[in-house]
Design a protein around this motif. Structure first.
Motif, PDB file in Angstrom:
ATOM      1  N   GLY A 290       6.830 -15.135  13.498  1.00 55.26           N
ATOM      2  CA  GLY A 290       5.416 -14.761  13.411  1.00 55.26           C
ATOM      3  C   GLY A 290       4.974 -14.366  12.026  1.00 55.26           C
ATOM      4  O   GLY A 290       3.816 -14.025  11.807  1.00 55.26           O
ATOM      5  N   GLY A 291       5.892 -14.442  11.059  1.00 55.07           N
ATOM      6  CA  GLY A 291       5.570 -13.979   9.720  1.00 55.07           C
ATOM      7  C   GLY A 291       4.795 -14.963   8.871  1.00 55.07           C
ATOM      8  O   GLY A 291       4.222 -14.583   7.851  1.00 55.07           O
ATOM      9  N   SER A 292       4.780 -16.227   9.278  1.00 54.30           N
ATOM     10  CA  SER A 292       4.073 -17.246   8.501  1.00 54.30           C
ATOM     11  C   SER A 292       3.172 -18.066   9.400  1.00 54.30           C
ATOM     12  O   SER A 292       3.536 -18.363  10.541  1.00 54.30           O
ATOM     13  CB  SER A 292       5.073 -18.194   7.831  1.00 54.30           C
ATOM     14  N   THR A 293       2.027 -18.418   8.867  1.00 57.43           N
ATOM     15  CA  THR A 293       1.110 -19.304   9.572  1.00 57.43           C
ATOM     16  C   THR A 293       0.581 -20.357   8.609  1.00 57.43           C
ATOM     17  O   THR A 293       0.534 -20.142   7.397  1.00 57.43           O
ATOM     18  CB  THR A 293      -0.080 -18.549  10.185  1.00 57.43           C
ATOM     19  N   VAL A 294       0.219 -21.505   9.164  1.00 54.32           N
ATOM     20  CA  VAL A 294      -0.382 -22.584   8.406  1.00 54.32           C
ATOM     21  C   VAL A 294      -1.530 -23.124   9.246  1.00 54.32           C
ATOM     22  O   VAL A 294      -1.384 -23.299  10.458  1.00 54.32           O
ATOM     23  CB  VAL A 294       0.637 -23.707   8.127  1.00 54.32           C
ATOM     24  N   SER A 295      -2.658 -23.374   8.598  1.00 51.47           N
ATOM     25  CA  SER A 295      -3.786 -23.923   9.351  1.00 51.47           C
ATOM     26  C   SER A 295      -4.412 -25.096   8.609  1.00 51.47           C
ATOM     27  O   SER A 295      -4.332 -25.194   7.383  1.00 51.47           O
ATOM     28  CB  SER A 295      -4.832 -22.845   9.608  1.00 51.47           C
ATOM     29  N   ALA A 296      -5.020 -25.967   9.368  1.00 53.53           N
ATOM     30  CA  ALA A 296      -5.762 -27.076   8.787  1.00 53.53           C
ATOM     31  C   ALA A 296      -7.019 -26.553   8.096  1.00 53.53           C
ATOM     32  O   ALA A 296      -7.590 -25.531   8.518  1.00 53.53           O
ATOM     33  CB  ALA A 296      -6.142 -28.073   9.880  1.00 53.53           C
ATOM     34  N   ASP A 297      -7.446 -27.259   7.070  1.00 54.26           N
ATOM     35  CA  ASP A 297      -8.629 -26.815   6.327  1.00 54.26           C
ATOM     36  C   ASP A 297      -9.854 -26.696   7.228  1.00 54.26           C
ATOM     37  O   ASP A 297     -10.701 -25.823   7.025  1.00 54.26           O
ATOM     38  CB  ASP A 297      -8.924 -27.798   5.190  1.00 54.26           C
ATOM     39  N   SER A 298      -9.934 -27.545   8.223  1.00 52.33           N
ATOM     40  CA  SER A 298     -11.116 -27.574   9.080  1.00 52.33           C
ATOM     41  C   SER A 298     -11.292 -26.311   9.925  1.00 52.33           C
ATOM     42  O   SER A 298     -12.384 -26.054  10.439  1.00 52.33           O
ATOM     43  CB  SER A 298     -11.067 -28.795  10.008  1.00 52.33           C
ATOM     44  N   VAL A 299     -10.228 -25.524  10.074  1.00 49.13           N
ATOM     45  CA  VAL A 299     -10.319 -24.331  10.928  1.00 49.13           C
ATOM     46  C   VAL A 299     -10.046 -23.045  10.173  1.00 49.13           C
ATOM     47  O   VAL A 299     -10.114 -21.950  10.765  1.00 49.13           O
ATOM     48  CB  VAL A 299      -9.377 -24.439  12.145  1.00 49.13           C
ATOM     49  N   LYS A 300      -9.751 -23.136   8.891  1.00 43.89           N
ATOM     50  CA  LYS A 300      -9.448 -21.927   8.119  1.00 43.89           C
ATOM     51  C   LYS A 300     -10.633 -20.965   8.144  1.00 43.89           C
ATOM     52  O   LYS A 300     -11.779 -21.360   7.980  1.00 43.89           O
ATOM     53  CB  LYS A 300      -9.104 -22.300   6.673  1.00 43.89           C
ATOM     54  N   GLY A 301     -10.296 -19.702   8.365  1.00 40.89           N
ATOM     55  CA  GLY A 301     -11.330 -18.673   8.439  1.00 40.89           C
ATOM     56  C   GLY A 301     -11.984 -18.555   9.799  1.00 40.89           C
ATOM     57  O   GLY A 301     -12.749 -17.615  10.033  1.00 40.89           O
ATOM     58  N   ARG A 302     -11.705 -19.498  10.702  1.00 49.79           N
ATOM     59  CA  ARG A 302     -12.310 -19.461  12.045  1.00 49.79           C
ATOM     60  C   ARG A 302     -11.269 -19.299  13.142  1.00 49.79           C
ATOM     61  O   ARG A 302     -11.529 -18.647  14.150  1.00 49.79           O
ATOM     62  CB  ARG A 302     -13.108 -20.739  12.299  1.00 49.79           C
ATOM     63  N   PHE A 303     -10.110 -19.919  12.970  1.00 53.52           N
ATOM     64  CA  PHE A 303      -9.051 -19.876  13.986  1.00 53.52           C
ATOM     65  C   PHE A 303      -7.907 -19.004  13.498  1.00 53.52           C
ATOM     66  O   PHE A 303      -7.530 -19.052  12.326  1.00 53.52           O
ATOM     67  CB  PHE A 303      -8.501 -21.273  14.259  1.00 53.52           C
TER      68      PHE A 303
ATOM     69  N   PRO B 251     -19.327 -27.927  17.547  1.00 55.64           N
ATOM     70  CA  PRO B 251     -19.188 -29.076  18.454  1.00 55.64           C
ATOM     71  C   PRO B 251     -18.024 -29.992  18.081  1.00 55.64           C
ATOM     72  O   PRO B 251     -17.368 -30.555  18.963  1.00 55.64           O
ATOM     73  CB  PRO B 251     -20.533 -29.785  18.321  1.00 55.64           C
ATOM     74  N   GLU B 252     -17.732 -30.092  16.791  1.00 51.43           N
ATOM     75  CA  GLU B 252     -16.626 -30.953  16.369  1.00 51.43           C
ATOM     76  C   GLU B 252     -15.254 -30.371  16.709  1.00 51.43           C
ATOM     77  O   GLU B 252     -14.232 -31.045  16.536  1.00 51.43           O
ATOM     78  CB  GLU B 252     -16.704 -31.255  14.868  1.00 51.43           C
ATOM     79  N   ASP B 253     -15.210 -29.149  17.201  1.00 54.99           N
ATOM     80  CA  ASP B 253     -13.952 -28.582  17.698  1.00 54.99           C
ATOM     81  C   ASP B 253     -13.642 -29.037  19.117  1.00 54.99           C
ATOM     82  O   ASP B 253     -12.557 -28.758  19.639  1.00 54.99           O
ATOM     83  CB  ASP B 253     -13.999 -27.055  17.670  1.00 54.99           C
ATOM     84  N   THR B 254     -14.578 -29.727  19.738  1.00 47.53           N
ATOM     85  CA  THR B 254     -14.363 -30.224  21.096  1.00 47.53           C
ATOM     86  C   THR B 254     -13.178 -31.182  21.129  1.00 47.53           C
ATOM     87  O   THR B 254     -13.130 -32.156  20.378  1.00 47.53           O
ATOM     88  CB  THR B 254     -15.618 -30.938  21.613  1.00 47.53           C
TER      89      THR B 254
END
Length: 125
Positions: free
Chosen positions: A55-68, A88-91
């Motif tokens: 749980g010490g590291s996470t990686v996120s796609a640019d499209s969801v950074k700051g939201r997920f 809507p594009e998260d659908t």
């Protein structure tokens, strides 16, 4: 053999929030990097966000950074995906995925050993 079961999908308005959960069984949970992928009709399945076994590291796609945000509770064998400011594009259908003893980047680039069955997230405009 690891079994992954997602829950928490549904319909939400744009700007709203949802929390998905992925419950695992059948392995030593903390040995596994866990990721969330998503797929919408006509598109390839894509990596969204991942977390290391500790749980010490996470990686996120640019499209969801700051939201997920992804988190895990190894005592409960569960990973959570908090989704805020939904668009809507998260659908998509969201899938939980696991791969043993690898960095999150390997899970992202080479795919998992195990998939969940998926849960649908629909964001209305």
């Amino acid at each position: 053999q690891v079994q992954l079961v997602e829950s928490g999908g549904g319909l939400v308005q744009a700007g709203g929030s949802l929390r998905l959960a992925c419950a695992a069984s059948g392995g030593t949970f903390s040995d596994y990097a866990i990721g969330w992928f998503r797929q919408s009709p006509g598109k390839k399945r894509e990596f969204v966000i991942g977390i290391s076994g500790s749980g010490g590291s996470t990686v996120s796609a640019d499209s969801v950074k700051g939201r997920f945000t992804i988190s895990r509770d190894n005592a409960k064998n569960t990973v959570y995906l908090q989704m805020d400011s939904l668009k809507p594009e998260d659908t998509a259908a969201y899938y939980c995925a696991a791969r043993k003893a690898v960095p999150i980047s390997t899970l992202r680039n080479n795919g998992p050993d195990y998939w969940g069955q998926g849960t649908q997230v629909t964001v209305s405009s």
